[in-house]
Write an enzyme that holds these catalytic residues in place. Structure first.
Site, PDB file in Angstrom:
ATOM      1  N   LYS A 105       0.859  -1.195   0.000  1.00 31.35           N
ATOM      2  CA  LYS A 105       0.000   0.000   0.000  1.00 31.35           C
ATOM      3  C   LYS A 105       0.886   1.233   0.000  1.00 31.35           C
ATOM      4  O   LYS A 105       1.995   1.207   0.565  1.00 31.35           O
ATOM      5  CB  LYS A 105      -0.899   0.012   1.240  1.00 31.35           C
ATOM      6  CG  LYS A 105      -2.116   0.900   1.111  1.00 31.35           C
ATOM      7  CD  LYS A 105      -3.266   0.171   0.426  1.00 31.35           C
ATOM      8  CE  LYS A 105      -4.540   0.971   0.406  1.00 31.35           C
ATOM      9  NZ  LYS A 105      -5.698   0.121   0.117  1.00 31.35           N
ATOM     10  N   GLY A 217     -20.956   7.092   3.446  1.00 34.83           N
ATOM     11  CA  GLY A 217     -19.895   7.371   2.472  1.00 34.83           C
ATOM     12  C   GLY A 217     -20.476   7.246   1.079  1.00 34.83           C
ATOM     13  O   GLY A 217     -21.097   6.227   0.762  1.00 34.83           O
ATOM     14  N   TYR A 218     -20.312   8.288   0.258  1.00 30.58           N
ATOM     15  CA  TYR A 218     -20.933   8.227  -1.071  1.00 30.58           C
ATOM     16  C   TYR A 218     -19.919   8.516  -2.173  1.00 30.58           C
ATOM     17  O   TYR A 218     -20.183   9.210  -3.147  1.00 30.58           O
ATOM     18  CB  TYR A 218     -22.132   9.182  -1.127  1.00 30.58           C
ATOM     19  CG  TYR A 218     -23.305   8.573  -1.888  1.00 30.58           C
ATOM     20  CD1 TYR A 218     -23.891   7.391  -1.466  1.00 30.58           C
ATOM     21  CD2 TYR A 218     -23.810   9.182  -3.033  1.00 30.58           C
ATOM     22  CE1 TYR A 218     -24.947   6.827  -2.158  1.00 30.58           C
ATOM     23  CE2 TYR A 218     -24.875   8.626  -3.724  1.00 30.58           C
ATOM     24  CZ  TYR A 218     -25.440   7.450  -3.277  1.00 30.58           C
ATOM     25  OH  TYR A 218     -26.492   6.884  -3.965  1.00 30.58           O
ATOM     26  N   GLY A 219     -18.711   7.964  -1.982  1.00 30.97           N
ATOM     27  CA  GLY A 219     -17.714   7.973  -3.060  1.00 30.97           C
ATOM     28  C   GLY A 219     -18.039   6.793  -3.973  1.00 30.97           C
ATOM     29  O   GLY A 219     -19.153   6.269  -3.961  1.00 30.97           O
ATOM     30  N   ASN A 220     -17.046   6.363  -4.737  1.00 29.87           N
ATOM     31  CA  ASN A 220     -17.267   5.242  -5.673  1.00 29.87           C
ATOM     32  C   ASN A 220     -17.817   4.005  -5.003  1.00 29.87           C
ATOM     33  O   ASN A 220     -18.724   3.364  -5.507  1.00 29.87           O
ATOM     34  CB  ASN A 220     -15.945   4.850  -6.324  1.00 29.87           C
ATOM     35  CG  ASN A 220     -15.708   5.674  -7.556  1.00 29.87           C
ATOM     36  OD1 ASN A 220     -16.656   6.232  -8.107  1.00 29.87           O
ATOM     37  ND2 ASN A 220     -14.464   5.770  -7.968  1.00 29.87           N
ATOM     38  N   VAL A 221     -17.231   3.644  -3.860  1.00 30.51           N
ATOM     39  CA  VAL A 221     -17.628   2.388  -3.214  1.00 30.51           C
ATOM     40  C   VAL A 221     -19.064   2.494  -2.705  1.00 30.51           C
ATOM     41  O   VAL A 221     -19.915   1.641  -2.991  1.00 30.51           O
ATOM     42  CB  VAL A 221     -16.664   2.018  -2.064  1.00 30.51           C
ATOM     43  CG1 VAL A 221     -17.079   0.684  -1.447  1.00 30.51           C
ATOM     44  CG2 VAL A 221     -15.225   1.960  -2.554  1.00 30.51           C
ATOM     45  N   GLY A 222     -19.350   3.555  -1.952  1.00 27.44           N
ATOM     46  CA  GLY A 222     -20.681   3.715  -1.373  1.00 27.44           C
ATOM     47  C   GLY A 222     -21.756   3.837  -2.442  1.00 27.44           C
ATOM     48  O   GLY A 222     -22.793   3.167  -2.383  1.00 27.44           O
ATOM     49  N   TYR A 223     -21.486   4.684  -3.439  1.00 28.00           N
ATOM     50  CA  TYR A 223     -22.512   4.896  -4.467  1.00 28.00           C
ATOM     51  C   TYR A 223     -22.803   3.605  -5.239  1.00 28.00           C
ATOM     52  O   TYR A 223     -23.964   3.213  -5.399  1.00 28.00           O
ATOM     53  CB  TYR A 223     -22.090   6.017  -5.437  1.00 28.00           C
ATOM     54  CG  TYR A 223     -22.906   5.969  -6.703  1.00 28.00           C
ATOM     55  CD1 TYR A 223     -24.289   6.184  -6.665  1.00 28.00           C
ATOM     56  CD2 TYR A 223     -22.325   5.654  -7.933  1.00 28.00           C
ATOM     57  CE1 TYR A 223     -25.068   6.089  -7.815  1.00 28.00           C
ATOM     58  CE2 TYR A 223     -23.090   5.557  -9.085  1.00 28.00           C
ATOM     59  CZ  TYR A 223     -24.459   5.768  -9.019  1.00 28.00           C
ATOM     60  OH  TYR A 223     -25.226   5.656 -10.154  1.00 28.00           O
TER      61      TYR A 223
HETATM   62  C1  AKG Z   1      -7.842  -2.030  -1.701  1.00 22.43           C
HETATM   63  O1  AKG Z   1      -8.573  -3.002  -1.939  1.00 22.43           O
HETATM   64  O2  AKG Z   1      -7.888  -1.432  -0.618  1.00 22.43           O
HETATM   65  C2  AKG Z   1      -6.887  -1.631  -2.705  1.00 22.43           C
HETATM   66  O3  AKG Z   1      -6.047  -0.803  -2.449  1.00 22.43           O
HETATM   67  C3  AKG Z   1      -6.977  -2.313  -4.017  1.00 22.43           C
HETATM   68  C4  AKG Z   1      -6.011  -1.832  -4.964  1.00 22.43           C
HETATM   69  C5  AKG Z   1      -5.838  -2.694  -6.198  1.00 22.43           C
HETATM   70  O4  AKG Z   1      -6.758  -2.740  -6.988  1.00 22.43           O
HETATM   71  O5  AKG Z   1      -4.777  -3.241  -6.347  1.00 22.43           O
END
Ligand code: AKG
Length: 418
Positions: A105, A217-223
């Site tokens: 990371k 949370g309404y970024g990419n993941v939340g939305y």
């Molecule tokens: C995560 O799942 O938190 C990532 O950072 C994924 C990153 C990736 O797609 O390699």
């Protein structure tokens, strides 16, 4: 409530798994610390002529299963310990997902929202140049994370290829389509959260149809989690972002909420329902809660007031260890981050394989593969938990960790590292 150090959290989770698996302290020590952390200085000339230095890191936690893999976040509060913790979580996430990757990371301590496009490009290129000796197609493959996107990946890719004098398209994933990425990458984490939640809801709630959902949370993941859960039959009743939220038991249209966020800066301006705070959303009377914002929002302070039956972790590390103990006692099921939000890295793997083969794949095929893997992984964790652990004492996270850590342990053993 004192905020906990994410690294302490990650280590406490590992300690639990190592103890449950009966491994010795040597295994714990090897896995509680990253193989390597590189700290870099990123100094740039700002548009107004002043000079600023930002700190950046890349943590490479473990590579027993393959090259290090994980995103890079830009955030004003990111710390080295947080990056190390996140790289540790990537090791378990990749292992649990069955991907041939270790965990890595990266992070830069910066608020990208106040940088001009030129400053952002310069910062991205300098950061990647500084870590270019430790990344590579078969060495360490970065990707987007909080506040980094396909454009940032394009600069990373270009900078790496400039320094290394080659065309190594597989050195980063989450790229734009023109540079070998997949459109499906942007929806993949949220889609994976929805699929994993659907599998759990089928098993424990008799299905998703009509089940109420709150998304923090309404970024990419939340939305995208909200959008796909709604498409699968669930009823989204609350959404929030960093500026506030909205609760409407009659149901919220995820697309409409996104439009409101884009036009006014926050979903809290949604035209119907009751305004709520970004923390109140966690305590609503819903069937399913999706924390998809930041770390450590469910703590021993509010865990007892949580009413959801299933918590699906769209973010990394939203539930503290102390909170999870309370939730296990209450019978709340937590689909842990390393399981529920693995959709992004699974899609990254599809992109990486494609780049290396010089091949192509449609978004439809890629999403089908992702769905299969999320279903399989969720069922594996639930079955392991039911067979080997006690639901009144152990969380699904315990099961997920035991599977993931055991795979890494076996690979280290085979390679003669332990
Ligand atoms: C995560 O799942 O938190 C990532 O950072 C994924 C990153 C990736 O797609 O390699």
């Amino acid at each position: 409530m004192q905020p906990t150090d994410p690294l302490e959290e990650a280590r406490a989770q590992l300690r639990r798994a190592v103890d449950l698996l009966g491994y010795d302290d040597y295994v714990y020590e090897v896995l509680a610390n990253p193989d390597r952390v590189l700290q870099v200085r990123v100094t740039i000339k700002m548009d107004d002529g002043t000079v600023k230095t930002f700190l950046g890191w890349r943590s490479q936690h473990n590579s027993a299963l393959g090259p290090y893999k994980g995103g890079v976040r830009y955030h004003p509060n990111v710390t080295m310990n947080e990056v190390i913790a996140l790289s540790m979580w990537m090791t378990w996430k990749n292992s649990l997902a069955g991907l041939p990757y270790g965990g890595g990371k990266g992070g830069v301590r910066v608020n990208p929202k106040i940088l001009s496009p030129r400053e952002l490009e310069l910062l991205s290129r300098k950061y990647f140049e500084s870590i270019s000796d430790i990344v590579g197609v078969d060495q360490d493959i970065p990707a987007p994370d909080v506040y980094t996107d396909p454009q940032v990946m394009s600069w990373f890719l270009d900078e790496y290829n400039r320094v290394k004098r080659g065309q190594f398209f597989g050195v980063v994933t989450g790229k734009p389509v023109e540079l070998g990425g997949l459109n499906a990458r942007i929806v993949s984490t949220g889609y994976g959260v929805a699929v994993s939640t659907r599998v759990a809801a089928e098993k424990f709630l008799g299905g998703l149809e009509g089940r109420t959902v709150a998304v923090q949370g309404y970024g990419n993941v939340g939305y995208y989690a909200a959008k796909f859960l709604a498409e699968m039959g669930a009823k989204i009743v609350a959404v929030s972002d960093s500026r506030g939220g909205i609760y409407d038991p009659e149901g919220i249209d995820p697309e409409e909420a996104l439009k409101v966020k884009r036009s006014t800066g926050t979903v809290a301006n949604y035209q119907r329902g009751k305004k709520i705070s970004t923390m109140e959303i966690l305590e609503l009377p819903v069937d399913i809660l999706v924390p998809a914002a930041i770390e450590e929002v469910i703590t021993d302070e509010n865990a007892d007031r949580i009413k959801a039956k299933i918590i699906s972790e769209g973010a990394n590390g939203p539930t503290t260890t102390a909170a999870e103990k309370i939730l296990v006692k209450k019978g709340v099921l937590v689909l842990p981050d390393i399981l529920a939000n693995a959709g992004g890295v699974i899609m990254s793997h599809i992109e990486w394989v494609n780049n290396r083969m010089g091949g192509w794949i449609t978004d439809e095929e890629a999403l089908k593969k992702l769905e299969q893997k999320m279903v399989e992984n969720t069922k594996t964790v639930i079955t392991y938990w039911e067979k080997n652990l006690k639901p009144e004492e152990n969380s699904l996270r315990d099961a997920a960790y035991m599977i993931a850590v055991e795979r890494v342990f076996r690979a280290m053993k085979l390679r003669g590292w332990i």
